[in-house]
Motif scaffolding. Structure first.
Motif, PDB file in Angstrom:
ATOM      1  N   VAL A  61       0.835  -1.209   0.000  1.00 25.11           N
ATOM      2  CA  VAL A  61       0.000   0.000   0.000  1.00 25.11           C
ATOM      3  C   VAL A  61       0.865   1.253   0.000  1.00 25.11           C
ATOM      4  O   VAL A  61       1.798   1.374   0.801  1.00 25.11           O
ATOM      5  CB  VAL A  61      -0.937   0.019   1.228  1.00 25.11           C
ATOM      6  N   PHE A  62       0.534   2.179  -0.883  1.00 25.51           N
ATOM      7  CA  PHE A  62       1.154   3.497  -0.899  1.00 25.51           C
ATOM      8  C   PHE A  62       0.070   4.540  -0.637  1.00 25.51           C
ATOM      9  O   PHE A  62      -0.897   4.638  -1.400  1.00 25.51           O
ATOM     10  CB  PHE A  62       1.812   3.788  -2.246  1.00 25.51           C
ATOM     11  N   LEU A  63       0.214   5.282   0.450  1.00 26.23           N
ATOM     12  CA  LEU A  63      -0.711   6.369   0.763  1.00 26.23           C
ATOM     13  C   LEU A  63      -0.167   7.660   0.162  1.00 26.23           C
ATOM     14  O   LEU A  63       0.951   8.074   0.461  1.00 26.23           O
ATOM     15  CB  LEU A  63      -0.880   6.515   2.273  1.00 26.23           C
ATOM     16  N   VAL A  64      -0.959   8.282  -0.684  1.00 31.52           N
ATOM     17  CA  VAL A  64      -0.548   9.502  -1.370  1.00 31.52           C
ATOM     18  C   VAL A  64      -0.356  10.630  -0.358  1.00 31.52           C
ATOM     19  O   VAL A  64      -1.221  10.882   0.487  1.00 31.52           O
ATOM     20  CB  VAL A  64      -1.606   9.913  -2.409  1.00 31.52           C
ATOM     21  N   GLY A  65       0.781  11.283  -0.428  1.00 33.87           N
ATOM     22  CA  GLY A  65       1.031  12.435   0.430  1.00 33.87           C
ATOM     23  C   GLY A  65       0.426  13.690  -0.165  1.00 33.87           C
ATOM     24  O   GLY A  65       0.357  13.842  -1.386  1.00 33.87           O
ATOM     25  N   GLY A  66      -0.027  14.600   0.682  1.00 35.73           N
ATOM     26  CA  GLY A  66      -0.622  15.831   0.184  1.00 35.73           C
ATOM     27  C   GLY A  66      -1.396  16.542   1.271  1.00 35.73           C
ATOM     28  O   GLY A  66      -1.302  16.211   2.449  1.00 35.73           O
ATOM     29  N   GLU A  67      -2.176  17.521   0.861  1.00 37.27           N
ATOM     30  CA  GLU A  67      -2.964  18.306   1.814  1.00 37.27           C
ATOM     31  C   GLU A  67      -4.218  17.539   2.215  1.00 37.27           C
ATOM     32  O   GLU A  67      -4.923  16.984   1.373  1.00 37.27           O
ATOM     33  CB  GLU A  67      -3.378  19.636   1.171  1.00 37.27           C
ATOM     34  N   MET A  68      -4.489  17.494   3.516  1.00 35.09           N
ATOM     35  CA  MET A  68      -5.716  16.875   4.009  1.00 35.09           C
ATOM     36  C   MET A  68      -6.799  17.937   4.127  1.00 35.09           C
ATOM     37  O   MET A  68      -6.644  18.919   4.845  1.00 35.09           O
ATOM     38  CB  MET A  68      -5.487  16.215   5.377  1.00 35.09           C
ATOM     39  N   LYS A  69      -7.895  17.748   3.389  1.00 33.65           N
ATOM     40  CA  LYS A  69      -9.023  18.660   3.488  1.00 33.65           C
ATOM     41  C   LYS A  69      -9.912  18.254   4.657  1.00 33.65           C
ATOM     42  O   LYS A  69     -10.110  17.072   4.922  1.00 33.65           O
ATOM     43  CB  LYS A  69      -9.840  18.653   2.196  1.00 33.65           C
ATOM     44  N   ALA A  70     -10.464  19.235   5.346  1.00 29.51           N
ATOM     45  CA  ALA A  70     -11.282  18.974   6.535  1.00 29.51           C
ATOM     46  C   ALA A  70     -12.430  18.025   6.226  1.00 29.51           C
ATOM     47  O   ALA A  70     -13.137  18.188   5.228  1.00 29.51           O
ATOM     48  CB  ALA A  70     -11.827  20.293   7.079  1.00 29.51           C
ATOM     49  N   HIS A  71     -12.584  17.008   7.080  1.00 29.68           N
ATOM     50  CA  HIS A  71     -13.695  16.052   7.050  1.00 29.68           C
ATOM     51  C   HIS A  71     -13.682  15.104   5.837  1.00 29.68           C
ATOM     52  O   HIS A  71     -14.600  14.299   5.692  1.00 29.68           O
ATOM     53  CB  HIS A  71     -15.056  16.776   7.072  1.00 29.68           C
ATOM     54  N   SER A  72     -12.674  15.183   4.978  1.00 38.06           N
ATOM     55  CA  SER A  72     -12.707  14.391   3.747  1.00 38.06           C
ATOM     56  C   SER A  72     -12.031  13.031   3.869  1.00 38.06           C
ATOM     57  O   SER A  72     -12.250  12.155   3.041  1.00 38.06           O
ATOM     58  CB  SER A  72     -12.041  15.165   2.603  1.00 38.06           C
ATOM     59  N   ALA A  73     -11.150  12.853   4.877  1.00 36.72           N
ATOM     60  CA  ALA A  73     -10.370  11.621   5.036  1.00 36.72           C
ATOM     61  C   ALA A  73      -9.570  11.306   3.783  1.00 36.72           C
ATOM     62  O   ALA A  73      -9.415  10.144   3.402  1.00 36.72           O
ATOM     63  CB  ALA A  73     -11.278  10.445   5.403  1.00 36.72           C
ATOM     64  N   SER A  74      -9.049  12.340   3.125  1.00 37.46           N
ATOM     65  CA  SER A  74      -8.281  12.126   1.901  1.00 37.46           C
ATOM     66  C   SER A  74      -7.209  13.194   1.753  1.00 37.46           C
ATOM     67  O   SER A  74      -7.241  14.237   2.413  1.00 37.46           O
ATOM     68  CB  SER A  74      -9.208  12.155   0.682  1.00 37.46           C
ATOM     69  N   THR A  75      -6.258  12.918   0.861  1.00 41.53           N
ATOM     70  CA  THR A  75      -5.210  13.885   0.542  1.00 41.53           C
ATOM     71  C   THR A  75      -5.379  14.350  -0.898  1.00 41.53           C
ATOM     72  O   THR A  75      -5.718  13.566  -1.785  1.00 41.53           O
ATOM     73  CB  THR A  75      -3.812  13.263   0.713  1.00 41.53           C
ATOM     74  N   VAL A  76      -5.158  15.640  -1.130  1.00 39.37           N
ATOM     75  CA  VAL A  76      -5.302  16.228  -2.457  1.00 39.37           C
ATOM     76  C   VAL A  76      -4.238  17.313  -2.612  1.00 39.37           C
ATOM     77  O   VAL A  76      -3.401  17.508  -1.743  1.00 39.37           O
ATOM     78  CB  VAL A  76      -6.710  16.835  -2.655  1.00 39.37           C
ATOM     79  N   GLY A  77      -4.277  18.011  -3.733  1.00 36.40           N
ATOM     80  CA  GLY A  77      -3.385  19.145  -3.929  1.00 36.40           C
ATOM     81  C   GLY A  77      -2.173  18.830  -4.780  1.00 36.40           C
ATOM     82  O   GLY A  77      -1.997  17.711  -5.278  1.00 36.40           O
ATOM     83  N   ALA A  78      -1.318  19.843  -4.937  1.00 40.00           N
ATOM     84  CA  ALA A  78      -0.154  19.728  -5.811  1.00 40.00           C
ATOM     85  C   ALA A  78       0.809  18.646  -5.349  1.00 40.00           C
ATOM     86  O   ALA A  78       1.388  17.912  -6.164  1.00 40.00           O
ATOM     87  CB  ALA A  78       0.565  21.080  -5.893  1.00 40.00           C
ATOM     88  N   LEU A  79       1.018  18.509  -4.052  1.00 40.35           N
ATOM     89  CA  LEU A  79       1.918  17.479  -3.536  1.00 40.35           C
ATOM     90  C   LEU A  79       1.388  16.081  -3.871  1.00 40.35           C
ATOM     91  O   LEU A  79       2.161  15.173  -4.203  1.00 40.35           O
ATOM     92  CB  LEU A  79       2.100  17.632  -2.032  1.00 40.35           C
ATOM     93  N   ALA A  80       0.088  15.910  -3.768  1.00 36.42           N
ATOM     94  CA  ALA A  80      -0.508  14.619  -4.100  1.00 36.42           C
ATOM     95  C   ALA A  80      -0.332  14.312  -5.582  1.00 36.42           C
ATOM     96  O   ALA A  80      -0.021  13.177  -5.976  1.00 36.42           O
ATOM     97  CB  ALA A  80      -1.996  14.624  -3.727  1.00 36.42           C
ATOM     98  N   THR A  81      -0.517  15.318  -6.414  1.00 37.72           N
ATOM     99  CA  THR A  81      -0.360  15.146  -7.862  1.00 37.72           C
ATOM    100  C   THR A  81       1.063  14.718  -8.217  1.00 37.72           C
ATOM    101  O   THR A  81       1.284  13.832  -9.047  1.00 37.72           O
ATOM    102  CB  THR A  81      -0.712  16.453  -8.586  1.00 37.72           C
ATOM    103  N   ASP A  82       2.046  15.337  -7.585  1.00 34.20           N
ATOM    104  CA  ASP A  82       3.441  14.987  -7.851  1.00 34.20           C
ATOM    105  C   ASP A  82       3.793  13.600  -7.315  1.00 34.20           C
ATOM    106  O   ASP A  82       4.589  12.876  -7.927  1.00 34.20           O
ATOM    107  CB  ASP A  82       4.371  16.020  -7.206  1.00 34.20           C
ATOM    108  N   PHE A  83       3.218  13.231  -6.191  1.00 34.61           N
ATOM    109  CA  PHE A  83       3.536  11.958  -5.536  1.00 34.61           C
ATOM    110  C   PHE A  83       3.283  10.766  -6.454  1.00 34.61           C
ATOM    111  O   PHE A  83       4.043   9.794  -6.453  1.00 34.61           O
ATOM    112  CB  PHE A  83       2.703  11.828  -4.259  1.00 34.61           C
ATOM    113  N   VAL A  84       2.207  10.819  -7.222  1.00 37.80           N
ATOM    114  CA  VAL A  84       1.794   9.632  -8.002  1.00 37.80           C
ATOM    115  C   VAL A  84       2.500   9.509  -9.347  1.00 37.80           C
ATOM    116  O   VAL A  84       2.370   8.475 -10.019  1.00 37.80           O
ATOM    117  CB  VAL A  84       0.266   9.641  -8.227  1.00 37.80           C
ATOM    118  N   LEU A  85       3.264  10.501  -9.753  1.00 38.47           N
ATOM    119  CA  LEU A  85       3.857  10.493 -11.095  1.00 38.47           C
ATOM    120  C   LEU A  85       4.740   9.281 -11.378  1.00 38.47           C
ATOM    121  O   LEU A  85       4.732   8.772 -12.508  1.00 38.47           O
ATOM    122  CB  LEU A  85       4.652  11.788 -11.320  1.00 38.47           C
ATOM    123  N   PRO A  86       5.525   8.774 -10.418  1.00 37.30           N
ATOM    124  CA  PRO A  86       6.410   7.636 -10.751  1.00 37.30           C
ATOM    125  C   PRO A  86       5.691   6.290 -10.910  1.00 37.30           C
ATOM    126  O   PRO A  86       6.303   5.334 -11.382  1.00 37.30           O
ATOM    127  CB  PRO A  86       7.374   7.576  -9.548  1.00 37.30           C
TER     128      PRO A  86
END
Length: 251
Positions: free
Chosen positions: A138-163
């Motif tokens: 399991v790889f958990l995507v790093g990034g910004e956590m939005k309130a109440h969403s239980a998820s990560t999003v944002g530019a850091l998340a987008t870059d994390f998945v590129l490889p």
């Protein structure tokens, strides 16, 4: 869990009446004024309602992403049915992306029956569930956590998945109509759009309550998905839309 169900009842009542007094809500829900006040404060913090002197009103939800806890209560049997079908698309040795939706989260028990999977997800609950399974990396995507969403999003998340090489991606959405597939949150929509372009194949999991429900943020076109899986036979127009797009519609 009772407090979460009660808040959903408040929203259901406000969807019908649009505006109600606290007294009416207390009577309908059979709760005290103090209990209702706590629920209303939390719903207002999530951006779902607005309180004013003598009343409560609902906020239009086409651009509001409900909390993970609230979404987890919706259409639970339907989501399980959908994931039972979706599991047939997953083979041993694949690399998967699972979005942070409560619908896609229901695929987790089915993955315990597969071998040598790699899963990338931006869903915190999905990552925690899959981390208990020895057959899955399991790889958990790093990034910004939005309130109440239980998820990560944002530019850091987008870059994390590129490889990563992704064989199959599973998504849900907040709604769809003849114009396409939609998200309530532009943060989620932007990240999911990126994942759709990275994966070799994409599948959309969406229960029947999502049909004829447009939202502000366009996520994708029907051509972006190999299949759409739902829980009951949809209207003929959706069958034709997916047929024209070259995909499958399953229920």
């Amino acid at each position: 869990m009772a407090h979460i169900q009660r808040r959903q009842e408040i929203l259901d009542l406000l969807k019908i009446k649009k505006q109600l007094s606290p007294k009416t809500l207390c009577e309908r829900l059979h709760v005290s004024t103090a209990t209702l006040r706590r629920d209303l404060v939390l719903l207002e913090q999530e951006g779902l309602i607005k309180r004013f002197h003598g009343g409560v009103s609902i906020i239009g939800v086409s651009n509001v992403e409900p909390s993970y806890q609230q979404r987890a209560l919706e259409q639970r049997l339907e989501k399980n049915h959908i994931c039972d079908i979706a599991a047939d698309f997953i083979a041993d040795g694949q690399s998967l992306f699972l979005d942070s939706s409560t619908t896609v989260n229901q695929i987790c028990p089915y993955l315990s029956q597969k071998n040598n999977l790699v899963v990338i997800t931006n869903g915190l609950q999905t990552a925690l569930t899959l981390n208990q399974m020895e057959n899955i990396t399991v790889f958990l995507v790093g990034g910004e956590m939005k309130a109440h969403s239980a998820s990560t999003v944002g530019a850091l998340a987008t870059d994390f998945v590129l490889p990563f090489r992704i064989d199959l991606a599973l998504f849900s959405c907040r709604g769809l109509d003849e114009g396409g597939i939609y998200e309530a949150s532009h943060h989620q929509a932007h990240f999911k759009k990126h994942m759709i372009t990275l994966a070799k194949q994409n599948i959309l999991l969406c229960d029947d309550s999502k049909f004829k429900q447009p939202h502000f943020y366009k996520l994708a076109q029907y051509e972006d998905f190999k299949a759409i899986i739902t829980n009951k036979e949809p209207d003929e127009q959706y069958k034709q839309l997916l047929k024209n797009a070259g995909g499958e519609l399953l229920w």
